[in-house]
Design a protein around this motif. Sequence first.
Motif, PDB file in Angstrom:
ATOM      1  N   TYR A 185      29.838  61.183  10.134  1.00  0.00           N
ATOM      2  CA  TYR A 185      28.813  61.260  11.172  1.00  0.00           C
ATOM      3  C   TYR A 185      28.008  62.558  11.067  1.00  0.00           C
ATOM      4  CZ  TYR A 185      27.233  62.391  15.950  1.00  0.00           C
ATOM      5  OH  TYR A 185      26.501  62.792  17.037  1.00  0.00           O
ATOM      6  N   ALA A 188      25.837  62.639   7.937  1.00  0.00           N
ATOM      7  CA  ALA A 188      24.680  61.749   8.063  1.00  0.00           C
ATOM      8  C   ALA A 188      23.606  62.374   8.953  1.00  0.00           C
ATOM      9  CB  ALA A 188      25.114  60.397   8.615  1.00  0.00           C
ATOM     10  N   LEU A 189      24.021  63.009  10.050  1.00  0.00           N
ATOM     11  CA  LEU A 189      23.065  63.700  10.903  1.00  0.00           C
ATOM     12  C   LEU A 189      22.327  64.789  10.125  1.00  0.00           C
ATOM     13  CD1 LEU A 189      24.916  64.262  14.323  1.00  0.00           C
ATOM     14  CD2 LEU A 189      23.022  62.695  13.876  1.00  0.00           C
ATOM     15  N   ASN A 191      21.678  64.836   7.109  1.00  0.00           N
ATOM     16  CA  ASN A 191      20.778  64.219   6.131  1.00  0.00           C
ATOM     17  C   ASN A 191      19.620  63.471   6.788  1.00  0.00           C
ATOM     18  OD1 ASN A 191      22.172  65.138   3.844  1.00  0.00           O
ATOM     19  ND2 ASN A 191      23.622  63.420   3.952  1.00  0.00           N
ATOM     20  N   LYS A 193      19.665  61.200   9.415  1.00  0.00           N
ATOM     21  CA  LYS A 193      19.865  59.914  10.079  1.00  0.00           C
ATOM     22  C   LYS A 193      19.960  60.119  11.586  1.00  0.00           C
ATOM     23  CE  LYS A 193      22.083  57.422   6.271  1.00  0.00           C
ATOM     24  NZ  LYS A 193      20.958  56.496   6.102  1.00  0.00           N
ATOM     25  N   SER A 194      19.677  59.064  12.327  1.00  0.00           N
ATOM     26  CA  SER A 194      19.738  59.132  13.787  1.00  0.00           C
ATOM     27  C   SER A 194      21.190  59.126  14.242  1.00  0.00           C
ATOM     28  CB  SER A 194      19.003  57.939  14.401  1.00  0.00           C
ATOM     29  OG  SER A 194      19.725  56.736  14.147  1.00  0.00           O
ATOM     30  N   GLU A 195      21.365  59.390  15.541  1.00  0.00           N
ATOM     31  CA  GLU A 195      22.708  59.364  16.138  1.00  0.00           C
ATOM     32  C   GLU A 195      23.385  58.017  15.901  1.00  0.00           C
ATOM     33  OE1 GLU A 195      25.554  61.131  19.098  1.00  0.00           O
ATOM     34  OE2 GLU A 195      23.887  61.992  18.011  1.00  0.00           O
ATOM     35  N   GLN A 196      22.690  56.935  16.219  1.00  0.00           N
ATOM     36  CA  GLN A 196      23.292  55.610  16.077  1.00  0.00           C
ATOM     37  C   GLN A 196      23.508  55.252  14.622  1.00  0.00           C
ATOM     38  OE1 GLN A 196      21.715  52.628  18.654  1.00  0.00           O
ATOM     39  NE2 GLN A 196      22.489  50.918  17.432  1.00  0.00           N
ATOM     40  N   GLU A 197      22.572  55.595  13.749  1.00  0.00           N
ATOM     41  CA  GLU A 197      22.747  55.322  12.328  1.00  0.00           C
ATOM     42  C   GLU A 197      23.942  56.084  11.770  1.00  0.00           C
ATOM     43  OE1 GLU A 197      18.128  54.549  10.843  1.00  0.00           O
ATOM     44  OE2 GLU A 197      18.943  56.607  10.937  1.00  0.00           O
ATOM     45  N   SER A 198      24.150  57.300  12.228  1.00  0.00           N
ATOM     46  CA  SER A 198      25.257  58.117  11.741  1.00  0.00           C
ATOM     47  C   SER A 198      26.599  57.547  12.195  1.00  0.00           C
ATOM     48  CB  SER A 198      25.104  59.558  12.227  1.00  0.00           C
ATOM     49  OG  SER A 198      23.893  60.120  11.760  1.00  0.00           O
ATOM     50  N   GLN A 200      27.136  54.386  12.952  1.00  0.00           N
ATOM     51  CA  GLN A 200      27.322  53.104  12.278  1.00  0.00           C
ATOM     52  C   GLN A 200      27.773  53.294  10.840  1.00  0.00           C
ATOM     53  OE1 GLN A 200      26.905  50.215  14.193  1.00  0.00           O
ATOM     54  NE2 GLN A 200      28.164  49.447  12.488  1.00  0.00           N
ATOM     55  N   LEU A 201      27.259  54.314  10.175  1.00  0.00           N
ATOM     56  CA  LEU A 201      27.675  54.586   8.803  1.00  0.00           C
ATOM     57  C   LEU A 201      29.169  54.893   8.752  1.00  0.00           C
ATOM     58  CD1 LEU A 201      26.670  54.930   5.876  1.00  0.00           C
ATOM     59  CD2 LEU A 201      26.404  57.375   6.381  1.00  0.00           C
TER      60      LEU A 201
END
Length: 363
Positions: A185, A188-189, A191, A193-198, A200-201
């Motif tokens: 998480y 991803a942040l 890099n 990505k959004s909160e939800q995308e992070s 979900q990843l």
Amino acid sequence: MINDRNKTAFRRIALIAFFLLTAAQPARSFETDQYSLPPESLIDVGPEISSWVYQNLKKAVAEAAPGTSEIELTSKLLHRLASCDIGVTVFNSSHVAGHCTSRFLEKTFRKRSTGVRRYVHIPSPSIYRWGTTPGALGWLYQDGFVDSDYFWRSFSGTINVYGNIIGLDKIGHFLKLGRDYYRVYTEALANGKSEQESEQLAIDTIGVWHEQHLYGKLASGIYSNADLSANFAGLMLYKRLFKGATIWNVRYEPLLRMQEDGRWELSAELDGLALLKPFLTPHLNEALNPNWFTGSKIEKLRAEITKRCDAWTSRFPERTADDYEELARTLRTWNGRDYGHQVQPGGAFTMGRLCYHSVTNLP
């Protein structure tokens, strides 16, 4: 002469070989069973587990050098929690975490007049009576909840945390896999990505992948929704520690802040007995939030679970089929977020579905 580096490498290879050996067995290893009710109410151990985690968090913060990163600090915490005399001091498995929790509980409660079995229930037989032992060595260790053998059991112990009946392994998923989620998480942040995308990843690449493979369907024929919810709850714990989080409509401010000198400071406004309470919920109960069972043993499982219907209707006479079905629907998300939940094709093995004749099918 074997140097320390070679010894360390040998130990790692031996440990990996052992887990590969046990994972290769057809037994349904490391499963918990909340369908089999404890014979009497279990004493709530939630505050004591929470305090245990909190005290080790305080020590990890005190030991952290200036400039220690968030992930390095969580590693210090997990290393402390995993020091439980089994020769593995790295929190490298949710099962190691579950074992260390069981060791903590047993040492804490062994001398109390109520006895350890009022705190931990090991179903005998469990719904997995046709395959409960963990691989080739499991048959050697089936004589009860004992310090010297519990690591090798199938981790089928059940505990009561803040009024929720859950499996011991869920504490391991919560602390260890939750931290792994948090690592993905935060990366991803960083890099973009959004909160939800992070989030979900982390769910997809760790939780769902493991339930499809190493920890789940491939290894045991079970896709555990309760495991996935524990992983996600752990992510929310670590988010609360460092960033703050809104959980069940309550805003929790960060508990850890880095000071100007680069050291971490833990908030003094914290009840250590309740640290984990918002996260350990009915989602972690595999009878209320059922698994997706696969393979050839489904009908055996159905038969074993229905044998326990009388115990459920006697213990909870006020509950209806619709109560169980509605709860199952509610538990498909955690704090409004999809955590990877999957409903078994043909219908989940809820108590409402299996123990009552008139029940509306889950969609």
